[in-house]
Design an enzyme around this catalytic site. Structure first.
Site, PDB file in Angstrom:
ATOM      1  N   ASP A  87       4.352   8.954  -8.598  1.00  0.00           N
ATOM      2  CA  ASP A  87       3.475   7.873  -9.052  1.00  0.00           C
ATOM      3  C   ASP A  87       2.197   8.438  -9.660  1.00  0.00           C
ATOM      4  O   ASP A  87       1.093   8.039  -9.314  1.00  0.00           O
ATOM      5  CB  ASP A  87       3.149   6.931  -7.884  1.00  0.00           C
ATOM      6  CG  ASP A  87       2.604   5.592  -8.387  1.00  0.00           C
ATOM      7  OD1 ASP A  87       2.797   5.284  -9.591  1.00  0.00           O
ATOM      8  OD2 ASP A  87       1.990   4.871  -7.596  1.00  0.00           O
ATOM      9  N   LEU A 135     -14.151  -0.405  -1.381  1.00  0.00           N
ATOM     10  CA  LEU A 135     -14.112   0.295  -2.670  1.00  0.00           C
ATOM     11  C   LEU A 135     -13.097  -0.332  -3.605  1.00  0.00           C
ATOM     12  O   LEU A 135     -13.234  -0.282  -4.816  1.00  0.00           O
ATOM     13  CB  LEU A 135     -13.736   1.762  -2.456  1.00  0.00           C
ATOM     14  CG  LEU A 135     -14.760   2.640  -1.748  1.00  0.00           C
ATOM     15  CD1 LEU A 135     -14.140   3.965  -1.363  1.00  0.00           C
ATOM     16  CD2 LEU A 135     -15.956   2.860  -2.650  1.00  0.00           C
ATOM     17  N   GLY A 136     -12.051  -0.878  -3.059  1.00  0.00           N
ATOM     18  CA  GLY A 136     -11.018  -1.440  -3.914  1.00  0.00           C
ATOM     19  C   GLY A 136      -9.841  -1.872  -3.069  1.00  0.00           C
ATOM     20  O   GLY A 136      -9.851  -1.765  -1.849  1.00  0.00           O
ATOM     21  N   GLY A 190      -3.071  -2.275   0.750  1.00  0.00           N
ATOM     22  CA  GLY A 190      -4.222  -2.700   1.525  1.00  0.00           C
ATOM     23  C   GLY A 190      -5.512  -2.169   0.942  1.00  0.00           C
ATOM     24  O   GLY A 190      -5.509  -1.407  -0.027  1.00  0.00           O
ATOM     25  N   GLY A 204      -2.079  -1.564  -3.413  1.00  0.00           N
ATOM     26  CA  GLY A 204      -0.885  -2.345  -3.140  1.00  0.00           C
ATOM     27  C   GLY A 204      -0.629  -2.511  -1.649  1.00  0.00           C
ATOM     28  O   GLY A 204      -0.075  -3.508  -1.201  1.00  0.00           O
TER      29      GLY A 204
END
Ligand SMILES: *[C@@H]1O[C@H](CO)[C@@H](O)[C@H](O)[C@H]1NC(C)=O
Ligand SMILES: *[C@@H]1O[C@H](CO)[C@@H](O)[C@H](O)[C@H]1NC(C)=O
Ligand SMILES: *[C@@H]1O[C@H](CO)[C@@H](O)[C@H](O)[C@H]1NC(C)=O
Ligand SMILES: *[C@@H]1O[C@H](CO)[C@@H](O)[C@H](O)[C@H]1NC(C)=O
Ligand SMILES: *[C@@H]1O[C@H](CO)[C@@H](O)[C@H](O)[C@H]1NC(C)=O
Ligand SMILES: *[C@@H]1O[C@H](CO)[C@@H](O)[C@H](O)[C@H]1NC(C)=O
Length: 848
Positions: free
Chosen positions: A656, A537-538, A543, A541
């Protein structure tokens, strides 16, 4: 006696019919001079020269009260635009009259001799030197006989509930007195009611509607010379020519008509709405052309303990156990008196209740009342006790926002329809008597329906289910110190696996236990097709993230912490501990984990609609986020964050928050993800310090980015940036289309210029909810204030977001505008992935 009382009025009415046949013709035009008087008994009137307006006596109520007023002649006294003696009515028609006193003032008198019921307020003048004239714009003017252009007093300076073209609404700079509209009490009583329309008492150029002269429940938005920013309808084609005037004596708004064959008035109704009504010369009825706000949004529309319900014929009802304050008022559609208890509470009067305990009635699907107080109780039961132990407490609610209690009168309750689904449960305190009088009642057991442990449908039986909680279950109050231990991020990971099922003391008071399934590497690998590239999927940072499917068809997302990145392990530990415990509809749900050798995998529910940034910053896809959806997303994020900040006695700081960490489910509901950076601070700790600043530029608050100080207020800052991004469709960083270096500065510049409307994302046009977005922008700016103390807490932010009546303060200059903008302006640090899913986008910066 009744018969006696009505007799004069029979006479009066007869005279009315006759006098209007005869006297209305024979009246002396538009002027009343010294020596002349108007008498109620003959129902004399004066009419303006063009025949538009008429001044005279009228009556209201039973027994009748007599008032002097002005009305449209065309509508024969049914629409009063001005009342002289609204607070002090006359009652004897045979002797009531308007005349000049010896000092030149107009006075309203009854019988003889008497202090006037009403009078103009001129200082002493020579007798017979003044005269009064009713003008064709509806202004009743007192002037010097010798000099008709010198106006001594005018009714336009003393408006009632109607604003006519040419009249002024504003503030007298010398006396500080407002010229404002105040509603009638009800249909039959022109006495001042609860609602008023006035200029913002804080001096801003906008109108506000207030309840009890103090509580603002609607505002027009700032006037920018052309339009009011929150009145979005037809702003280019306002049919009226508004102008704002400020001179040394006063400042005010006035308006005129572009078309003289058209009549207009603004009226503040006794319902609390402001309405604009109009007719054209040919018309014989007033037409409603505009009104604000919706009845449901009028403050205290149904009064204390009243319930607004659209489905009722008169819209207002009383809570169970309450009765209308006055039937008479109810018949007049005046609900503002609200409702009163049928029987006093035990805590108010012990003898009455025979010492029997008060109880709570559950009202489902309600919009909650205003002025809630947050309470720290951590369970429904504790919340109930908190209310019960506090006599002024009249209701409580316990939900994902925690415990809220209300003291005194409950205002603005609304019964929502089943369709909306936005309603909440509220528990109303009632006397024991009311419980007895309920037919066939059953004592309710206050149990939060135990949410079943996530129905995973796991056939993959390789998984070993273990309790991440074990002996650490919360047992009400006393166990919450254990929570702290559990959440201490220094805890060793093996503590979880060691803690497997050390005694099952789980189900306490309906609280659920958390079982976190442990998946085998093999099963996860099978589910993701051997971590194939097609399933990826993407990349975050720490993994890659894969999509997978369990044997029963449930879709999952698997976050793989890369073997190479040694630094991922603390984040992994942290995230697993946090998420396993957090359960909220606006937080992404962790379904399980897998730890085998060096492999660390997190298994989440799958979010089919990717993340917010995937849509928000793409001009085409942004169209899919209409205003309703954006509003829902903002509300959802706020609720999720509030839950994090207030959960139990812990404060969890996400650290975040950004669009790529907001995932969207199939219905585009937002879920906050990625707790790799999250930290816990104790209840008393308001801020903490770190020597490892992690987060994403553009979303980090200045004190965190610069000094490593983080607190719940640093999340609030990130939330504020998010809010502005959602409303504007622009990224805070990478914002180069004007001299403004970033979105915050751009927003601030627009705000200062009264052009904040222009910030709203243009790709999807305006709609009625756009005015809510203007509120959101205001809230967003409050959240990004430079100083953490100036920013609201999430619970304050949520109440501002959820309650459209909540008063918003004016933001000061936000952070990053001055001095510190070098951070946000550095494009290299904008590492937010484009639509990265389940990504851990992290920027690490060593502190100075
Ligand atoms: C005022 O005018 C009335 C009628 O014109 C007259 O009768 C009266 O004497 C005048 N009063 C004074 C004090 O001039
Ligand atoms: C309205 O305000 C006044 C004082 O400003 C206060 O005394 C009064 O109780 C208020 N009325 C209600 C119904 O709250
Ligand atoms: C706004 O304008 C449209 C057409 O120009 C009209 O149909 C509508 O009634 C107007 N709305 C208001 C509130 O005046
Ligand atoms: C609008 O009102 C202002 C001030 O009252 C006036 O000067 C102006 O002529 C008016 N404009 C039109 C088009 O009537
Ligand atoms: C009272 O309110 C209802 C609903 O808003 C309305 O239909 C009715 O005409 C009103 N009655 C009076 C007397 O104003
Ligand atoms: C309490 O209730 C009793 C019985 O109705 C009544 O007689 C008494 O006056 C009440 N006391 C107060 C303080 O209201």
């Amino acid at each position: 006696m009744d018969t006696n009382a009505t007799k004069p009025w029979l006479f009066f009415d007869l005279v009315l019919v006759l006098s209007c046949r005869l006297a209305c013709f024979s009246m002396a035009g538009d002027t009343l001079s010294a020596g002349q008087s108007l008498s109620a008994s003959t129902r004399e009137t004066i009419a303006s020269q063009g025949g538009h307006f008429e001044l005279g006596f009228f009556k209201r109520g039973i027994p009748s009260r007599i008032y002097l007023g002005i009305w449209y002649k065309k509508f024969e006294g049914e629409d009063i635009v001005w009342v002289a003696n609204r607070e002090n009515h006359l009652s004897d028609p045979s002797s009531s009259r308007l005349e000049f006193s010896d000092d030149g003032n107009l006075v309203l008198l009854e019988s003889w001799p008497n202090s006037p019921f009403w009078s103009t307020d001129l200082t002493y003048r020579l007798p017979n030197s003044t005269e009064a004239v009713l003008r064709d714009d509806g202004n009743f003017v007192l002037r010097e006989k010798s000099n008709p252009s010198s106006i001594l007093w005018e009714s336009f300076d003393h408006p009632t509930d109607t604003w006519l073209p040419g009249a002024k609404l504003g503030i007298d700079k010398i006396t500080g007195k407002p010229k404002q509209l105040i509603s009638w009490k009800n249909l039959e009583d022109p006495a001042p009611g609860m609602f008023s329309l006035s200029l913002d008492p804080k001096g801003r150029k906008q109108f506000v509607l207030q309840w009890n002269r103090s509580h603002v429940y609607w505002s027009s938005g700032l006037w920018n010379g052309k339009y009011f920013s929150s009145i979005l309808e037809n702003r280019s084609t306002y049919a009226l020519n508004f102008s704002f005037v400020s001179n040394k004596n006063e400042y005010y708004f006035t308006y005129s008509l572009y078309n003289k064959y058209f009549s207009s008035k603004y009226v503040i109704e006794f319902s609390g709405q402001i309405q604009q009504q109009a007719w054209e010369d040919s018309g014989w009825v007033w037409k409603l052309s505009w009104s604000e706000p919706k009845l449901a949004d009028v403050y205290s529309f149904c009064g204390a303990f009243g319930v607004y319900n659209e489905d009722l014929s008169n819209a207002c009802g009383c809570l169970e156990g309450f009765k209308p304050f006055s039937i008479e008022y109810t018949n007049l559609n005046d609900s503002s008196g609200g409702c009163v208890r049928k029987s006093p509470l035990q805590c108010e009067n012990r003898t009455y209740a025979n010492g029997k305990n008060d109880w709570f009635l559950k009202m489902p699907n309600m919009r909650l009342p205003v002025n809630a107080e947050a309470h720290s109780a951590a369970s429904a039961r504790a919340c109930e006790m908190a209310c019960m132990d506090n006599c002024p407490c009249t209701a409580y609610a316990y939900n994902s926002n925690g415990c809220m209690i209300w003291e005194g009168a409950l205002l603005n309750l609304q019964q929502l329809s089943d369709r909306g689904g936005a309603g909440q449960d509220i528990y109303i305190r009632l006397a024991f008597n009311e419980l007895q009088s309920r037919k066939g009642y059953k004592w309710k057991v206050w149990v939060i329906a135990a949410v079943l442990t996530p129905a995973l449908g796991l056939i993959v039986c390789l998984c070993i289910c273990f309790s991440s909680r074990g002996n650490l279950n919360r047992k009400g109050e006393e166990a919450s110190s254990n929570d702290l231990l559990l959440f201490d991020f220094n805890i060793e990971l093996h503590a979880i696996s060691d803690g497997i099922n050390t005694g099952d003391t789980s189900r306490q008071r309906g609280k659920k236990e958390f079982d976190l399934p442990l998946f085998s590497y093999e099963s996860v690998s099978a589910a993701t097709n051997n971590f194939s590239a097609a399933n990826k999927l993407g990349e975050g940072g720490f993994g890659p993230v894969y999509k997978g499917e369990l044997l029963r068809g449930q879709e999952i997302a698997v976050k793989m912490l890369s073997r190479r990145s040694g630094q991922g392990s603390e984040e992994f530990k942290n995230e697993i501990l946090l998420i396993a415990k957090l359960q909220h509809r606006n937080l992404v749900r962790l379904l399980g984990c897998c730890i085998e050798g060096d492999e660390k995998l997190l298994i989440y529910e799958y979010m089919p609609n990717k993340s917010l940034d995937y849509y928000l910053f793409d001009p085409i896809k942004a169209k899919m986020l209409d205003w309703e959806t954006r509003k829902r997303i903002i509300e959802g994020i706020a609720q999720g964050l509030l839950y994090l900040h207030q959960y139990s006695r812990l404060r969890i700081i996400h650290r975040d928050l950004k669009p790529s960490n907001i995932l969207l489910d199939s219905e585009m509901n937002p879920k906050i993800s990625d707790f790799g950076m999250a930290r816990i601070v104790g209840d008393t700790e308001t801020q903490a310090n770190t020597n490892r600043v992690v987060g994403t530029y553009g979303y980090m608050s200045p004190e965190y980015a610069m000094e490593g100080l983080y607190s719940i207020k640093s999340d609030v800052f990130s939330f504020g940036v998010l809010l502005l991004e959602i409303a504007s469709g622009k990224r805070n960083t990478g914002f180069y289309n004007s001299e403004s270096l970033n979105l915050l500065r751009y927003a601030w510049e627009l705000w200062m210029d009264d052009r904040i409307v222009e910030l709203i994302d243009q790709t999807i046009g305006y709609s009625s909810t756009a005015s809510i977005l203007l509120r959101f922008i205001n809230i967003g700016l409050l959240c990004v204030q430079e100083s953490p103390t100036e920013r609201p807490t999430m619970s304050e932010a949520v109440s501002m977001i959820m309650n459209e009546h909540a008063r918003l303060t004016t933001p000061k200059q936000p952070a990053f505008v001055r001095g510190r903008n070098m951070l946000a302006a550095n494009p290299a640090t904008n590492s937010a992935g484009d639509g990265s899913v389940y990504g851990l986008t992290v920027s690490i910066m060593e502190p100075r």
